[in-house]
Scaffold this motif. Structure first.
Motif, PDB file in Angstrom:
ATOM      1  N   PRO A   1      24.326  -1.840  -9.284  1.00 15.60           N
ATOM      2  CA  PRO A   1      24.841  -2.086  -7.930  1.00 15.60           C
ATOM      3  C   PRO A   1      24.057  -1.342  -6.847  1.00 15.60           C
ATOM      4  O   PRO A   1      23.739  -1.923  -5.798  1.00 15.60           O
ATOM      5  N   GLN A   2      23.707  -0.070  -7.091  1.00 15.83           N
ATOM      6  CA  GLN A   2      22.924   0.675  -6.099  1.00 15.83           C
ATOM      7  C   GLN A   2      21.529   0.087  -5.937  1.00 15.83           C
ATOM      8  O   GLN A   2      20.993   0.019  -4.825  1.00 15.83           O
ATOM      9  N   ILE A   3      20.910  -0.345  -7.033  1.00 21.26           N
ATOM     10  CA  ILE A   3      19.579  -0.950  -6.950  1.00 21.26           C
ATOM     11  C   ILE A   3      19.625  -2.231  -6.124  1.00 21.26           C
ATOM     12  O   ILE A   3      18.758  -2.476  -5.269  1.00 21.26           O
ATOM     13  N   LEU A   4      20.639  -3.051  -6.358  1.00 22.37           N
ATOM     14  CA  LEU A   4      20.761  -4.300  -5.603  1.00 22.37           C
ATOM     15  C   LEU A   4      21.016  -4.033  -4.123  1.00 22.37           C
ATOM     16  O   LEU A   4      20.510  -4.760  -3.255  1.00 22.37           O
ATOM     17  N   ILE A   5      21.796  -2.996  -3.817  1.00 24.71           N
ATOM     18  CA  ILE A   5      22.029  -2.639  -2.409  1.00 24.71           C
ATOM     19  C   ILE A   5      20.710  -2.257  -1.734  1.00 24.71           C
ATOM     20  O   ILE A   5      20.405  -2.709  -0.622  1.00 24.71           O
ATOM     21  N   LEU A   6      19.902  -1.436  -2.406  1.00 28.89           N
ATOM     22  CA  LEU A   6      18.635  -0.998  -1.829  1.00 28.89           C
ATOM     23  C   LEU A   6      17.672  -2.169  -1.642  1.00 28.89           C
ATOM     24  O   LEU A   6      17.014  -2.284  -0.600  1.00 28.89           O
ATOM     25  N   VAL A   7      17.583  -3.048  -2.630  1.00 30.38           N
ATOM     26  CA  VAL A   7      16.681  -4.201  -2.519  1.00 30.38           C
ATOM     27  C   VAL A   7      17.175  -5.159  -1.432  1.00 30.38           C
ATOM     28  O   VAL A   7      16.372  -5.700  -0.654  1.00 30.38           O
TER      29      VAL A   7
ATOM     30  N   LEU B   1      13.318   2.110 -11.139  1.00 37.16           N
ATOM     31  CA  LEU B   1      13.848   1.026 -10.295  1.00 37.16           C
ATOM     32  C   LEU B   1      14.576   1.579  -9.075  1.00 37.16           C
ATOM     33  O   LEU B   1      14.502   1.012  -7.984  1.00 37.16           O
ATOM     34  N   ILE B   2      15.275   2.689  -9.247  1.00 35.01           N
ATOM     35  CA  ILE B   2      15.994   3.301  -8.120  1.00 35.01           C
ATOM     36  C   ILE B   2      15.018   3.743  -7.038  1.00 35.01           C
ATOM     37  O   ILE B   2      15.184   3.440  -5.845  1.00 35.01           O
ATOM     38  N   TYR B   3      13.961   4.452  -7.449  1.00 34.17           N
ATOM     39  CA  TYR B   3      13.025   4.967  -6.457  1.00 34.17           C
ATOM     40  C   TYR B   3      12.157   3.854  -5.865  1.00 34.17           C
ATOM     41  O   TYR B   3      11.783   3.928  -4.690  1.00 34.17           O
ATOM     42  N   VAL B   4      11.842   2.828  -6.646  1.00 38.55           N
ATOM     43  CA  VAL B   4      11.102   1.690  -6.096  1.00 38.55           C
ATOM     44  C   VAL B   4      11.955   0.963  -5.059  1.00 38.55           C
ATOM     45  O   VAL B   4      11.493   0.631  -3.958  1.00 38.55           O
ATOM     46  N   GLY B   5      13.227   0.695  -5.416  1.00 41.53           N
ATOM     47  CA  GLY B   5      14.117   0.042  -4.460  1.00 41.53           C
ATOM     48  C   GLY B   5      14.326   0.878  -3.204  1.00 41.53           C
ATOM     49  O   GLY B   5      14.317   0.351  -2.083  1.00 41.53           O
TER      50      GLY B   5
ATOM     51  N   SER C   1       5.245  10.379  -6.111  1.00 34.70           N
ATOM     52  CA  SER C   1       6.506  10.766  -6.747  1.00 34.70           C
ATOM     53  C   SER C   1       6.314  11.020  -8.234  1.00 34.70           C
ATOM     54  O   SER C   1       6.931  11.930  -8.801  1.00 34.70           O
ATOM     55  N   LEU C   2       5.468  10.224  -8.879  1.00 39.26           N
ATOM     56  CA  LEU C   2       5.189  10.438 -10.306  1.00 39.26           C
ATOM     57  C   LEU C   2       4.502  11.776 -10.529  1.00 39.26           C
ATOM     58  O   LEU C   2       4.829  12.500 -11.486  1.00 39.26           O
ATOM     59  N   VAL C   3       3.558  12.123  -9.653  1.00 37.82           N
ATOM     60  CA  VAL C   3       2.879  13.417  -9.771  1.00 37.82           C
ATOM     61  C   VAL C   3       3.865  14.558  -9.552  1.00 37.82           C
ATOM     62  O   VAL C   3       3.864  15.558 -10.285  1.00 37.82           O
ATOM     63  N   VAL C   4       4.743  14.406  -8.539  1.00 37.71           N
ATOM     64  CA  VAL C   4       5.737  15.443  -8.262  1.00 37.71           C
ATOM     65  C   VAL C   4       6.686  15.605  -9.437  1.00 37.71           C
ATOM     66  O   VAL C   4       7.003  16.728  -9.867  1.00 37.71           O
TER      67      VAL C   4
ATOM     68  N   SER D   1       0.821  -1.204   0.000  1.00 41.34           N
ATOM     69  CA  SER D   1       0.000   0.000   0.000  1.00 41.34           C
ATOM     70  C   SER D   1       0.859   1.258   0.000  1.00 41.34           C
ATOM     71  O   SER D   1       0.649   2.179  -0.794  1.00 41.34           O
ATOM     72  N   ARG D   2       1.838   1.302   0.891  1.00 45.45           N
ATOM     73  CA  ARG D   2       2.693   2.484   0.974  1.00 45.45           C
ATOM     74  C   ARG D   2       3.534   2.649  -0.285  1.00 45.45           C
ATOM     75  O   ARG D   2       3.759   3.760  -0.741  1.00 45.45           O
ATOM     76  N   LEU D   3       3.982   1.542  -0.880  1.00 48.09           N
ATOM     77  CA  LEU D   3       4.758   1.622  -2.118  1.00 48.09           C
ATOM     78  C   LEU D   3       3.928   2.237  -3.234  1.00 48.09           C
ATOM     79  O   LEU D   3       4.419   3.092  -3.993  1.00 48.09           O
ATOM     80  N   LEU D   4       2.670   1.814  -3.342  1.00 49.04           N
ATOM     81  CA  LEU D   4       1.789   2.391  -4.361  1.00 49.04           C
ATOM     82  C   LEU D   4       1.589   3.880  -4.138  1.00 49.04           C
ATOM     83  O   LEU D   4       1.660   4.685  -5.081  1.00 49.04           O
ATOM     84  N   VAL D   5       1.359   4.277  -2.887  1.00 46.31           N
ATOM     85  CA  VAL D   5       1.136   5.688  -2.578  1.00 46.31           C
ATOM     86  C   VAL D   5       2.387   6.510  -2.846  1.00 46.31           C
ATOM     87  O   VAL D   5       2.329   7.580  -3.473  1.00 46.31           O
TER      88      VAL D   5
END
Length: 347
Positions: free
Chosen positions: A324-330, A239-243, A215-218, A206-210
């Motif tokens: 590499p940054q995406i994998l670190i975040l995930v 992918l960066i912002y999702v992670g 963020s897309l609107v901004v 839920s929070r990920l969707l919100v």
């Protein structure tokens, strides 16, 4: 299981979009901040020199000579020549010096007025000849680049978007779940077939969707109001912002796992978020800061999100470049979520 997760997911989303004040704050506040910074920093750049120095180990010499011995010049040690030259093109460095070569090699942007003056300082400090005779064995070897300057508004925008993701992710679950526990909502949910894992999974989704919708609107609003660069892959940026959102939402779940009061949750969330905000490079570059500060900044998930987003938007990076940054975040998200599930209590 999935029906129960979906039911909690829908209920949480309805609670959010019915709160019109909170919804408006999440959307319009970051846009106003970007506009404010664009207005404040829209004047001509000040005559301050920032010189990059390419070294083998990323440290400056203990006994500086030549240009490095001058006062009132900020020297930034660098180890990646290709990335350093790109900073000269973007006017993020006034001059770039490679002291590993003999004679000394330097790069200057022909379109930078500060670069012109910094070059004169270099030639005088190194006792070299004029620019026309440089590189002929009588002084430093000259290399030139060209490129438009990156404004502060362009540079800070990826960080502002990441900051909005951080605050919305942490408080959107950390504060809300503590309120549920205080108001007895979690006690009632405990009497249902809903498991802690299902409840936390629904909160994350839920929070990920919100967060991503806001963020897309901004981003869209900023794109309509500001002429900022977007040179890289939109897939990489998403992918960066999702992670990053998954990582910070999971961190918020750890905070809310057992706390009983919103006041304590608010204090702990502030204790977590503000050091990340100061050390992640959202408002200012960490280049030239102490080694301890740079080390601490690498421990922050927000740092990896901001750095990767800037590489995509300003430098034109693709998915493979920021993988590499995406994998670190995930990876951090999975670790935080596992810890939150282990610590979670209904009461």
């Amino acid at each position: 299981m999935w029906r129960r997760i979906f039911a909690v997911f829908v209920a949480r989303n309805r609670e959010f979009y019915r709160d019109h004040a909170g919804l408006g704050w999440n959307i319009f506040m970051p846009i106003l901040m970007v506009l404010a910074f664009a207005f404040i920093f829209s004047g001509d750049p000040q005559d301050q020199f920032k010189v990059g120095v390419i070294t083998a180990d990323g440290t400056l010499p203990q006994s500086p000579t030549g240009l490095l011995a001058l006062d009132h010049v900020q020297f930034v040690p660098l180890t990646d020549p290709q990335g350093a030259v790109l900073k000269v093109e973007r006017h993020q460095l006034d001059l770039l010096v490679d002291r590993r070569t003999a004679p000394v090699t330097y790069w200057v942007n022909l379109e930078s007025p500060r670069g012109y003056l910094a070059e004169r300082l270099l030639l005088g400090a190194e006792r070299g000849a004029s620019v026309e005779t440089a590189g002929q064995g009588t002084g430093p070897a000259r290399r030139t680049v060209s490129g438009a300057a990156v404004s502060y508004a362009d540079w800070v925008l990826p960080g502002v978007l990441a900051m909005n993701v951080m605050f919305s992710s942490l408080w959107g679950v950390g504060w809300v779940i503590v309120r549920y526990r205080k108001n007895g909502v979690l006690r009632r949910l405990k009497a249902t077939p809903l498991s802690p894992f299902e409840f936390l999974a629904a909160q994350v989704l839920s929070r990920l969707l919100v967060v991503m919708s806001a963020s897309l609107v901004v981003y869209t609003g900023a794109a309509l109001l500001l002429d900022f660069p977007m040179r890289g892959s939109y897939a990489a940026l998403a992918l960066i912002y999702v992670g990053g959102a998954l990582c910070l939402i999971s961190l918020g779940l750890i905070v809310s796992a057992r706390l009983r009061t919103e006041e304590l949750a608010d204090g702990i969330l502030n204790l977590i978020s503000w050091p990340m905000l100061l050390l992640s490079g959202v408002w200012f570059s960490m280049e030239g800061t102490s080694a301890a500060a740079r080390l601490l900044s690498q421990l922050s998930p927000l740092t990896h999100m901001v750095d990767a987003a800037r590489r995509v938007m300003i430098d034109g990076a693709m998915v493979a470049d920021v993988l590499p940054q995406i994998l670190i975040l995930v990876g951090l998200a999975l670790a935080f979520l596992s810890l939150a599930a282990w610590l979670f209590r209904w009461e």
